[in-house]
Enzyme design. Sequence first.
Site, PDB file in Angstrom:
ATOM      1  N   HIS A 177       0.807  -1.220   0.000  1.00 40.27           N
ATOM      2  CA  HIS A 177       0.000   0.000   0.000  1.00 40.27           C
ATOM      3  C   HIS A 177       0.838   1.267   0.000  1.00 40.27           C
ATOM      4  O   HIS A 177       0.335   2.343   0.312  1.00 40.27           O
ATOM      5  CB  HIS A 177      -0.980  -0.020   1.183  1.00 40.27           C
ATOM      6  CG  HIS A 177      -2.005  -1.114   1.054  1.00 40.27           C
ATOM      7  ND1 HIS A 177      -2.833  -1.499   2.082  1.00 40.27           N
ATOM      8  CD2 HIS A 177      -2.329  -1.902   0.010  1.00 40.27           C
ATOM      9  CE1 HIS A 177      -3.620  -2.489   1.661  1.00 40.27           C
ATOM     10  NE2 HIS A 177      -3.331  -2.748   0.411  1.00 40.27           N
ATOM     11  N   ASN A 192      -2.958 -12.845  15.787  1.00 38.54           N
ATOM     12  CA  ASN A 192      -3.991 -11.807  15.911  1.00 38.54           C
ATOM     13  C   ASN A 192      -4.777 -12.112  17.184  1.00 38.54           C
ATOM     14  O   ASN A 192      -5.203 -13.248  17.378  1.00 38.54           O
ATOM     15  CB  ASN A 192      -4.939 -11.839  14.684  1.00 38.54           C
ATOM     16  CG  ASN A 192      -5.754 -10.559  14.555  1.00 38.54           C
ATOM     17  OD1 ASN A 192      -6.334 -10.101  15.535  1.00 38.54           O
ATOM     18  ND2 ASN A 192      -5.805  -9.996  13.353  1.00 38.54           N
TER      19      ASN A 192
HETATM   20  P1  NAD Z   1      -7.110  -3.281  10.228  1.00 42.00           P
HETATM   21  O1  NAD Z   1      -6.997  -1.965  10.907  1.00 42.00           O
HETATM   22  O2  NAD Z   1      -8.243  -3.528   9.324  1.00 42.00           O
HETATM   23  O3  NAD Z   1      -7.091  -4.484  11.300  1.00 42.00           O
HETATM   24  C1  NAD Z   1      -6.141  -4.559  12.339  1.00 42.00           C
HETATM   25  C2  NAD Z   1      -6.060  -5.984  12.859  1.00 42.00           C
HETATM   26  O4  NAD Z   1      -5.006  -6.028  13.824  1.00 42.00           O
HETATM   27  C3  NAD Z   1      -7.323  -6.485  13.559  1.00 42.00           C
HETATM   28  O5  NAD Z   1      -7.653  -7.773  13.065  1.00 42.00           O
HETATM   29  C4  NAD Z   1      -6.922  -6.559  15.042  1.00 42.00           C
HETATM   30  O6  NAD Z   1      -7.552  -7.625  15.715  1.00 42.00           O
HETATM   31  C5  NAD Z   1      -5.428  -6.784  14.939  1.00 42.00           C
HETATM   32  N1  NAD Z   1      -4.646  -6.322  16.081  1.00 42.00           N
HETATM   33  C6  NAD Z   1      -4.893  -5.263  16.901  1.00 42.00           C
HETATM   34  N2  NAD Z   1      -3.903  -5.134  17.805  1.00 42.00           N
HETATM   35  C7  NAD Z   1      -3.000  -6.112  17.547  1.00 42.00           C
HETATM   36  C8  NAD Z   1      -1.748  -6.478  18.112  1.00 42.00           C
HETATM   37  N3  NAD Z   1      -1.204  -5.812  19.161  1.00 42.00           N
HETATM   38  N4  NAD Z   1      -1.081  -7.537  17.582  1.00 42.00           N
HETATM   39  C9  NAD Z   1      -1.596  -8.218  16.524  1.00 42.00           C
HETATM   40  N5  NAD Z   1      -2.774  -7.912  15.954  1.00 42.00           N
HETATM   41  C10 NAD Z   1      -3.477  -6.868  16.452  1.00 42.00           C
HETATM   42  O7  NAD Z   1      -5.729  -3.463   9.497  1.00 42.00           O
HETATM   43  P2  NAD Z   1      -5.325  -4.056   8.068  1.00 42.00           P
HETATM   44  O8  NAD Z   1      -5.902  -5.403   7.888  1.00 42.00           O
HETATM   45  O9  NAD Z   1      -3.854  -3.874   7.991  1.00 42.00           O
HETATM   46  O10 NAD Z   1      -6.027  -3.120   6.999  1.00 42.00           O
HETATM   47  C11 NAD Z   1      -6.007  -1.731   7.150  1.00 42.00           C
HETATM   48  C12 NAD Z   1      -5.425  -0.946   5.994  1.00 42.00           C
HETATM   49  O11 NAD Z   1      -5.088   0.299   6.562  1.00 42.00           O
HETATM   50  C13 NAD Z   1      -4.162  -1.472   5.432  1.00 42.00           C
HETATM   51  O12 NAD Z   1      -4.325  -1.380   4.094  1.00 42.00           O
HETATM   52  C14 NAD Z   1      -3.053  -0.508   5.856  1.00 42.00           C
HETATM   53  O13 NAD Z   1      -2.432   0.032   4.717  1.00 42.00           O
HETATM   54  C15 NAD Z   1      -3.737   0.667   6.447  1.00 42.00           C
HETATM   55  N6  NAD Z   1      -3.242   1.084   7.772  1.00 42.00           N
HETATM   56  C16 NAD Z   1      -1.920   1.156   7.997  1.00 42.00           C
HETATM   57  C17 NAD Z   1      -1.448   1.526   9.238  1.00 42.00           C
HETATM   58  C18 NAD Z   1       0.044   1.570   9.445  1.00 42.00           C
HETATM   59  O14 NAD Z   1       0.786   1.754   8.480  1.00 42.00           O
HETATM   60  N7  NAD Z   1       0.521   1.383  10.680  1.00 42.00           N
HETATM   61  C19 NAD Z   1      -2.322   1.839  10.275  1.00 42.00           C
HETATM   62  C20 NAD Z   1      -3.701   1.776  10.011  1.00 42.00           C
HETATM   63  C21 NAD Z   1      -4.133   1.363   8.747  1.00 42.00           C
END
Ligand code: NAD
Length: 238
Positions: A112, A204
């Site tokens: 992404h 997860n």
């Molecule tokens: P999501 O936000 O849809 O889901 C997050 C997942 O992480 C959930 O299933 C949750 O249960 C799990 N989770 C929460 N805390 C956790 C932990 N401590 N350890 C392990 N798992 C944990 O995220 P996604 O599936 O990556 O999709 C979101 C989209 O948003 C992606 O495309 C990404 O590009 C973007 N995004 C990126 C960031 C970043 O770069 N840090 C942050 C937010 C969203």
Amino acid sequence: MQEWVQDARAIVFFTGAGCSAEAGIPTYRGRGGVWSEYRPERCASQAAFDRDPDAVWDFHDVRRAAMAAADPTRAHRVIAALQDGPARVAVVTQNIDGLHTRAGSTVVHELHGSVWRTRCACPDSPRDDHDLPAVRRCPDCDAWKRPDIIWFGDMLNGTVVSAAVDVLRQCDLFVSIGTSAVVYPAAELPRLAVDGGARCIEINPEETPASGLYQHHVRAPATTALAALWPEVADALD
Ligand code: NAD
Ligand code: ZN
């Protein structure tokens, strides 16, 4: 499962927002998620950017500041440290925060994109761009810069996807960390590892729509789970 970890010769870590949650970067979905506060169509699409680039940059400046203030967690660092072991290690990430690279991982396929690059009309665009807050217009071509990330409705970068597909097909251990597995097409990629015969682990704290693909589930936060899977590597971190 300890045997899976010891036998692995080609590991792919497939990471989502949950892998960075313990760094203090909010996930998009779930409790405290960014989308419970903002409407995605207002701040993360080309149409929104064309309509009101300043509003879209306001949102991204806040996100970039939070990401810049965050440090890689022990999860990012265990993944990077595994490069010194016997297995080849690749990261396929949906994250845009650059934390895997900052932790020292060298093979990182950013499906992404990255908030630390921007695009404009210059021939050498996209460029690395770490200004905080961002300089919104390019001083060279005067066009609005946009973050080099995938917004709603954007196509993924074909070169990045092909490179990710290659490592996914070749891995013998596939570890998904912190992805809700609902964002396509990234959510389809684990299937390639399954079809290639890799052993598959989902890290997860919660069950996801993709949980059925995995033979083993670790229902714990990323840092705890990785320290349990690779205790010597985690213990060797300072
Ligand atoms: P999501 O936000 O849809 O889901 C997050 C997942 O992480 C959930 O299933 C949750 O249960 C799990 N989770 C929460 N805390 C956790 C932990 N401590 N350890 C392990 N798992 C944990 O995220 P996604 O599936 O990556 O999709 C979101 C989209 O948003 C992606 O495309 C990404 O590009 C973007 N995004 C990126 C960031 C970043 O770069 N840090 C942050 C937010 C969203
Ligand atoms: Zn330019």
